[in-house]
Motif scaffolding. Structure first.
Motif, mmCIF file in Angstrom:
data_model
loop_
_atom_site.group_PDB
_atom_site.id
_atom_site.type_symbol
_atom_site.label_atom_id
_atom_site.label_comp_id
_atom_site.label_asym_id
_atom_site.label_seq_id
_atom_site.Cartn_x
_atom_site.Cartn_y
_atom_site.Cartn_z
ATOM 1 N N ILE A 29 0.793 -1.188 0.012
ATOM 2 C CA ILE A 29 0.010 0.290 0.323
ATOM 3 C C ILE A 29 0.801 1.163 -0.318
ATOM 4 N N ILE A 30 1.755 1.243 1.585
ATOM 5 C CA ILE A 30 2.683 2.994 0.605
ATOM 6 C C ILE A 30 3.901 1.560 1.115
ATOM 7 N N GLU A 47 5.994 0.026 -7.748
ATOM 8 C CA GLU A 47 6.921 1.309 -6.667
ATOM 9 C C GLU A 47 8.341 1.876 -7.013
ATOM 10 N N GLU A 50 5.450 6.507 -1.051
ATOM 11 C CA GLU A 50 4.760 6.171 -2.267
ATOM 12 C C GLU A 50 3.178 5.864 -1.387
ATOM 13 N N ALA A 51 2.344 6.212 -1.694
ATOM 14 C CA ALA A 51 1.034 5.568 -1.210
ATOM 15 C C ALA A 51 0.254 5.269 -2.866
ATOM 16 N N ARG A 52 -0.586 4.499 -2.667
ATOM 17 C CA ARG A 52 -1.076 3.963 -3.943
ATOM 18 C C ARG A 52 -2.405 3.641 -4.047
ATOM 19 N N LYS A 79 -1.229 6.803 -8.552
ATOM 20 C CA LYS A 79 -0.024 6.323 -7.157
ATOM 21 C C LYS A 79 0.896 7.940 -7.140
ATOM 22 N N ASP A 91 1.053 13.283 3.158
ATOM 23 C CA ASP A 91 -0.261 13.343 3.894
ATOM 24 C C ASP A 91 -0.970 14.316 3.271
ATOM 25 N N LEU A 100 -5.234 5.846 3.498
ATOM 26 C CA LEU A 100 -3.741 6.388 3.635
ATOM 27 C C LEU A 100 -3.609 6.929 4.321
ATOM 28 N N ARG A 101 -4.194 8.129 4.761
ATOM 29 C CA ARG A 101 -4.486 9.165 5.067
ATOM 30 C C ARG A 101 -3.547 8.620 6.882
ATOM 31 N N LEU A 155 -0.870 6.318 7.482
ATOM 32 C CA LEU A 155 1.033 7.553 7.648
ATOM 33 C C LEU A 155 0.248 8.397 8.148
#
Length: 638
Positions: free
Chosen positions: A238-239, A297, A335-337, A385, A401, A419-420, A423
């Motif tokens: 994911i990250i 990634e 990186e965040a997907r 991404k 973020d 995702l936030r 993080l």
């Protein structure tokens, strides 16, 4: 360098490669299925060729159709991206036979590393440590059960072919092992055409760390440091970040050398990634597999080192020697997907039409999104991404973020709020990562409740919407003498509005001003992006998005759901793979009734209550929509 390159892929990776080709002045050729006729990679390419219907096996997985497209358009080389045919030995050989340069490793290297069993034997011979387990070819179900009992639980079942977590199953005890083997084989067969499995001891407190390598055709091999990929769901990343907060310079160099040795053991050429599982307690590391392609990634390595991996893929494929000088991880990158999925529903895929889109401009965004894009269930649910970098890890995390908070995708439910939250998790901030972190903390990371102020915003927007010139038709509550309350039904919540006063359900009176500014809804001090699809209002703010169905109170009452029994619905749009019960049969709560597959992900649908199957509305092979009723269970009478 080449004059023309065909990109044998779709989505954000096809867009990323096409943009790289444009920088070099190289003519790009896109291929597309019927589902992607208006896709962004098709719009950006110099030439685009239809290769078949939506089904991947008849389009993006059709070697003959892609080779024909390359010949017809005069392409000199083929970039496979990742997924689909990127690690397919037959495809690499077909390119060579057709006189096309395959922008990837030799077919022999793909073959050696594509089979995880053979790969482990190969790198072990080169002195690279591997995870304890059994990797014999052709193991039967009985062999796998015996191996599990021999190794000791927990164990990890893995397909010998493919990657991306497809077909992988973690088994904690003997109970359920047979079902896990059956499910893993079925998913591996569907995803890779090969149901061969291997079994490994599951490393406790595991961290997933991979090493990026580059190799030329003249024997030169270098590593570009590591990426930490421990933040995962369903065994998929994911990250990711570079460098890892775990490794010391000495361990980095040791793992880097092991990765170089693994690449050399198969005569590797091009960009590749050697993946390791690291025991977070002891620091011991073990080879897991080598991905013989560009990774999803890869941008974090590019931002951390300043090296363009696609550029060097092209240069190496054209015969150049590596000339990178001293490689340093001079910045931190994360990186965040962004996926079309609902974390609150077990990360099940979603879908829909992108009604509004805003992507942050101050960080890197690799994306195939555009307004009007239809996100279906034919392919992987990754949409984009978002990658940020900084002088420190803290700065990179903070910038990522913030960027996600400014990203707007309305019309499709995404994982951005999750995702936030991830993080901002204290352990993530501290770098105390492992592959089980997301699962352990999922309840604290997922929030599907709609804030009261959002319900209020939806009702206020309804008040602002034009309703003609006759004051008697206005829903603002105008009456002789004083304003009256107007009640709206937003989803299943009553919201009463009178001027600037709003009451949500049984809550307190809120005083909120509302206006529309440049197409956004401004309520109080908060600004919402908004878009409509029929009677559904989408609102977005701070990375969140909400789909809100609005009715006047009188309309809502007449639309009440009067369903009977216990409906069994599809948790995602997809295909029914298995039907395990017949109409009229008795079932118990939790009993498996259906297996639904979408975007290479399987989900078992179970009975909600004890009862009788009064209806079975689908059959194996049938396409179903999100929340479509598959069956109805009539509960047993008390």
């Amino acid at each position: 360098m080449f004059d023309s390159v065909l990109v044998a892929n779709r989505g954000e990776i096809a867009v990323r490669v096409i943009r790289a080709l444009r920088r070099f002045g190289i003519r790009s050729v896109a291929v597309y299925s019927d589902a992607d006729a208006d896709a962004l990679h098709v719009r950006l390419a110099d030439v685009a060729v239809r290769i078949g219907p939506a089904a991947a096996r008849e389009s993006y997985l059709s070697i003959d159709r892609i080779i024909d497209a390359a010949r017809e358009t005069g392409a000199q080389a083929v970039h496979p991206g990742y997924g689909f045919l990127a690690e397919n030995t037959e495809f690499a050989r077909a390119c060579e036979k057709a006189g096309l340069v395959f922008i990837g490793p030799p077919a022999e290297a793909i073959d050696a590393m594509g089979d995880k069993i053979r790969a482990k034997l190969t790198v072990r011979a080169a002195g690279v440590p591997v995870v304890p387990g059994r990797t014999e070819a052709g193991m039967t179900d009985d062999d796998l059960v015996d191996a599990a009992l021999e190794i000791g639980f927990p164990v990890l079942l893995k397909p010998s072919a493919g990657g991306g977590g497809k077909g992988m199953r973690l088994v904690h005890a003997a109970e359920g092992l047979w079902d896990a083997i059956e499910s893993a084989r079925r998913e591996a067969r569907g995803s890779f055409g090969d149901d061969t499995l291997l079994i490994e001891r599951f490393v406790t407190n595991p961290r997933h760390i991979e090493i990026q390598v580059l190799a030329d055709a003249h024997g030169g091999v270098v590593h570009l440091g590591e990426r930490e990929c421990s933040l995962q769901r369903r065994h998929q990343k994911i990250i990711e970040e570079a460098p890892s907060p775990l490794l010391t310079p000495d361990v980095r160099e040791a793992m880097g050398q092991a990765a170089v040795d693994a690449a050399k053991s198969v005569g590797y050429v091009g960009a590749g990634t050697v993946e390791f599982i690291v025991d977070g307690t002891t620091g011991d590391y073990y080879f897991m597999e080598m991905n013989t392609r560009l990774q999803v990634e890869h941008p974090v390595t590019e931002l951390a080192t300043g090296i363009d991996l696609v550029e060097w893929q092209l240069r190496v494929a054209a015969g150049e020697r590596l000339a990178l000088g001293s490689v340093e991880l001079s910045r931190h990158a994360v990186e965040a997907r962004v996926y079309a999925e609902d974390p609150a529903r077990g990360f099940l895929p979603t879908g829909g039409t992108v009604l509004a889109l805003r992507e942050p401009s101050d960080v890197r965004v690799d994306s195939a999104l555009y307004e009007g894009l239809t996100v279906g269930s034919d392919y992987d649910p990754m949409l984009a991404k978002v990658i940020a970098s900084g002088d420190t890890r803290e700065e990179a995390l903070r910038r990522l973020d913030s960027a996600l908070g400014r990203m707007v995708v309305l019309g499709v439910t995404t994982n951005i709020p999750f995702l936030r939250a991830l993080l901002r998790d204290p352990d993530v901030r501290a770098g105390a990562l492992d592959t089980g972190l997301v699962e352990r903390k999922l309840d604290s990371l997922v929030h599907d409740e709609v804030p009261e102020v959002v319900y209020a915003a939806a009702a206020l927007e309804r008040q602002l919407a034009p309703h003609g010139d006759d004051p008697w038709d206005q829903p603002g509550g105008w009456r002789i003498g004083e304003h009256a309350w107007t009640t709206w039904r937003v989803d299943d919540v009553d919201v009463r509005v009178r001027g600037s006063e709003v009451v949500v359900g049984d809550g307190e009176v809120m005083r909120l001003s509302a206006s529309v500014v440049d197409g956004d809804l401004v309520v109080g001090t908060r600004r919402y992006a908004m878009a409509r699809a029929g009677d559904v209002l989408w609102l977005g703010a701070d990375g969140h998005s909400w789909a809100l169905t609005e009715h006047e109170q009188s309309e809502a009452a007449s639309a009440a759901d009067t369903g009977t029994g216990g409906p069994v619905t599809s948790p995602m749009p997809g295909t029914v793979l298995v039907v395990r019960a017949e109409q009229g049969s008795h079932v118990t709560a939790g009993q498996a009734l259906f297996v639904v597959e979408a975007m290479k992900m399987e989900h078992t649908v179970t009975a909600p209550v004890d009862g009788v199957l009064a209806e079975v509305n689908v059959q194996a092979g049938q396409q179903v929509a999100l929340d479509q009723t598959l069956a109805v269970v009539v509960p047993h009478q008390e």
